[in-house]
Design a protein around this motif. Structure first.
Motif, short mmCIF file in Angstrom:
data_model
loop_
_atom_site.label_atom_id
_atom_site.label_comp_id
_atom_site.label_asym_id
_atom_site.label_seq_id
_atom_site.Cartn_x
_atom_site.Cartn_y
_atom_site.Cartn_z
N LEU A 93 1.28 -8.50 -11.31
CA LEU A 93 1.18 -7.38 -10.36
C LEU A 93 2.54 -7.08 -9.72
O LEU A 93 2.86 -5.91 -9.46
N VAL A 94 3.35 -8.13 -9.48
CA VAL A 94 4.67 -7.89 -8.87
C VAL A 94 5.57 -7.10 -9.81
O VAL A 94 6.52 -6.43 -9.35
N LEU A 95 5.30 -7.15 -11.13
CA LEU A 95 6.10 -6.37 -12.07
C LEU A 95 5.79 -4.88 -11.94
O LEU A 95 6.62 -4.04 -12.28
N PHE A 96 4.58 -4.55 -11.49
CA PHE A 96 4.21 -3.16 -11.26
C PHE A 96 4.85 -2.60 -9.98
O PHE A 96 4.89 -1.39 -9.78
N MET A 97 5.27 -3.51 -9.10
CA MET A 97 5.67 -3.12 -7.74
C MET A 97 7.15 -2.79 -7.72
O MET A 97 8.00 -3.63 -7.44
N GLY A 98 7.48 -1.54 -8.04
CA GLY A 98 8.85 -1.08 -8.08
C GLY A 98 9.41 -0.80 -6.70
O GLY A 98 8.83 -1.18 -5.67
N PRO A 99 10.58 -0.12 -6.64
CA PRO A 99 11.24 0.16 -5.36
C PRO A 99 10.35 0.89 -4.35
O PRO A 99 10.52 0.73 -3.14
N GLU A 100 9.41 1.69 -4.86
CA GLU A 100 8.55 2.45 -3.94
C GLU A 100 7.65 1.55 -3.09
O GLU A 100 7.10 1.99 -2.07
N TYR A 101 7.49 0.30 -3.48
CA TYR A 101 6.68 -0.64 -2.70
C TYR A 101 7.47 -1.29 -1.57
O TYR A 101 6.89 -1.92 -0.68
N GLY A 102 8.80 -1.19 -1.63
CA GLY A 102 9.64 -1.68 -0.55
C GLY A 102 9.74 -3.19 -0.45
O GLY A 102 10.02 -3.72 0.64
#
Length: 459
Positions: free
Chosen positions: A59-68
C-alpha cells in the motif's frame, strides 16, 4: 497433561477427544488423514492472515507525493504494523487452548475483515498520517494467525513429521506475502487504485472462515492448558530460540516490508519497477521453508540453522558491498538470496523447538506417550512466544532502515548492524546446541545435564 475428557456440551463444535499421533497404528489408520485435512485449511487461513498483515508493504508503494508522507513516515508505519503483528501472537497462542484450534481459526479469519474494510475506507490522498497509522495498526492482527495456526498444527502431527508439517504450514502462510505483492503488481500495472487490491481480499477472508468451520477440528486434550505457556516462559530454551528466530523470521518479515521501500528510496525505482522484483524474495523464501524443515528432520535443525547463519552473513556482506557500490543488479540478487536463506532458517529453527522439549522430557526420565505429551505441551506453548519475539525482529529491521536513511541516506548502516546480529546468532547456536560437552569435568556439570546437551545436536 490430563487424560482427555468429553467436551462440555455448551462448547459445541467438532471436538476430537482421543488423539495420539505417536501411535503408528492410529496415525496410519486415522490420524494422518485428519491431520492433513486440518493442515490444509489452517494454511489457507494463515496465508490470508499474512497477506493482510503485510498489505501495507505494498500500500505504501501506491502512496505517492500527493499523500504527503516521507520515507521515514512509511518506515515508521510498516514498523508499527509489524509490532502489532508480533504482540498479538501471544494471546493468539493462548486462544487455541481456550477456544480450540478450529474455533479460533474461524474467529481469527473473520477478524481480518476489520483492517481490510478500514483500509478500504481511508485509502485516499488527504487522509492524515495518524489515521493511516491507526488503520495500519489494525492490520497487525493478521500476524497473529501464524501463532495460533502453528500451535494448533503442532498438536496434530507426530514428532518425526513435525519439521515437514510445521514448515509446510508456515511456508504456506508466509507465501501470503509475495501473493499480495503479485496482486499489487497486477493492480498497479492495470493503473487501478489501492482500493481494488483491498476489495479482492474481502471475499477470500469470508471463504477462509467458512471452510475452517466446515472442515477443521478441535483437539480436546489441548483445551484449557493455558498453564503450559507459563511453564514454557520459565524455560531458558524458549528465549534462546526466540533470539534465533529473530534472525530468521524477523529478517523475513522485516525485509518483506522494507524491500520495496529500499529500492524506491535508495535506487530510485518507481513503484511499478519495485513491484516487479519485491515479490521474488518472499516467494522463494516461503517456498523453501518446508525444505528447511525437511533438512532439519533429516540432519538436525541445529546443524542446518548454524550453516544457514553463515550463508546469511555472507549474503549480507555482499549486500553491504553492493549498497556502497550502488550496484542495483548485485544488490537485488543478494537480497533475494538472503530471503531464501531466511526461509530455510525459518524451517530449521521451528523444527528444533519440539525436538528440544522432547529431549528434555527424556532427560527427566519420561518415556513413551508421557514424554511425547510433555514435548507437545511445552513446544506448542513456546511456539507462540517464540513467534511473537521473532516477529519483533521485523520491527527492528524497519526501524534500523528508517534510522539508516535518516542518518546516511541509504540502507548500508542497517545492513552492517544485521551482519553483526547474524554473527551473534551463529555463536549462540553453536554454543548452546552444538558445542560438545566431552571436555567438561564432572565438577562443571552432572552426567544428567550432559546427556541432553549432547543430544541437542540432533533436534
Amino acid at each position: 497433561m490430563t487424560a482427555p475428557s468429553t467436551a462440555p456440551p455448551s462448547r459445541g463444535g467438532r471436538w476430537i477427544q482421543q488423539w495420539d499421533p505417536e501411535d503408528e497404528t492410529f496415525w496410519k489408520e486415522t490420524g494422518e488423514k485428519v491431520a492433513r485435512r486440518n493442515l490444509i485449511f489452517s494454511v489457507l487461513s494463515e496465508h490470508i492472515g499474512f497477506s493482510i498483515w503485510t498489505m501495507w508493504s505494498v500500500l505504501v508503494l501506491f502512496m505517492g507525493p500527493e499523500y504527503g508522507l516521507t520515507p521515514a513516515d512509511k518506515f515508521l508505519l510498516t514498523s508499527m504494523v509489524t509490532l502489532v503483528g508480533a504482540v498479538v501472537r501471544v494471546p493468539y497462542t493462548f486462544a487455541v487452548a481456550i477456544f480450540g484450534g478450529r474455533n479460533w481459526t474461524i474467529v481469527s479469519a473473520g477478524l481480518l475483515l476489520v483492517p481490510t474494510v478500514a483500509a478500504f475506507a481511508v485509502m485516499e490522498p488527504g487522509t492524515s498520517f495518524n489515521t493511516f497509522l491507526l488503520v495500519g495498526l489494525l492490520a497487525g492482527i493478521g500476524g497473529g494467525n501464524f501463532a495460533s495456526s502453528m500451535t494448533n498444527i503442532n498438536a496434530f502431527f507426530p514428532l518425526r513429521k513435525k519439521g515437514w508439517a510445521l514448515g509446510l504450514n508456515a511456508g504456506g502462510g508466509n507465501i501470503g506475502v509475495p501473493v499480495i505483492q503479485l496482486v499489487a503488481l497486477a493492480v498497479i500495472g492495470a493503473s487501478a487504485g489501492p482500493r481494488v487490491l483491498l476489495g479482492i481480499y474481502i471475499p477470500f477472508i469470508v471463504v477462509a472462515a467458512v471452510l475452517a468451520a466446515l472442515f477443521m477440528d478441535n483437539i480436546e486434550n489441548v483445551k484449557n492448558d493455558t498453564g503450559a505457556a507459563k511453564d514454557a516462559a520459565k524455560d531458558a530454551h524458549t528465549w534462546i530460540m526466540s533470539f534465533l528466530y529473530i534472525g530468521t523470521f524477523g529478517s523475513f518479515i522485516g525485509y518483506s516490508f522494507a524491500f520495496g521501500q529500499v529500492l524506491t528510496n535508495q535506487f530510485g525505482r518507481t513503484p511499478l519497477e519495485a513491484a516487479y522484483v519485491t515479490f521474488i524474495g518472499p516467494l522463494l523464501g516461503s517456498l523453501i521453508r518446508p525444505f528447511g524443515g525437511w533438512l532439519a528432520d533429516k540432519y538436525g535443525g541445529a546443524k542446518i540453522t548454524l550453516y544457514n547463519y553463515v550463508g546469511m552473513g555472507v549474503a549480507t556482506a555482499v549486500l553491504i558491498a553492493a549498497s556502497m557500490e550502488k550496484s542495483l543488479a548485485l544488490f537485488t540478487v543478494a537480497f533475494v538470496v538472503l530471503f531464501v536463506l531466511t526461509g530455510l532458517g525459518n524451517g530449521s529453527t521451528y523444527k528444533m523447538i519440539p525436538g528440544i522439549f522432547q529431549t528434555k522430557a527424556l532427560a527427566k526420565g519420561l518415556q513413551g506417550e508421557e514424554a511425547a505429551a510433555y514435548g507437545r505441551r511445552l513446544s506448542g506453548a513456546s511456539m507462540g512466544l517464540i513467534g511473537a519475539v521473532g516477529a519483533l525482529g521485523g520491527v527492528g529491521i524497519n526501524l534500523a532502515f528508517r534510522q539508516s536513511f535518516l542518518s546516511y541516506g541509504s540502507g548500508t548502516g542497517a545492513f552492517v548492524a544485521f551482519l553483526a546480529f547474524y554473527a551473534a546468532c551463529f555463536a549462540v547456536t553453536w554454543a548452546v546446541y552444538l558445542r560438545r560437552t566431552a571436555a567438561r569435568t564432572q565438577a562443571d556439570s552432572t552426567t544428567s545435564e550432559a546427556k541432553p546437551q549432547l543430544s541437542y545436536a540432533e533436534v
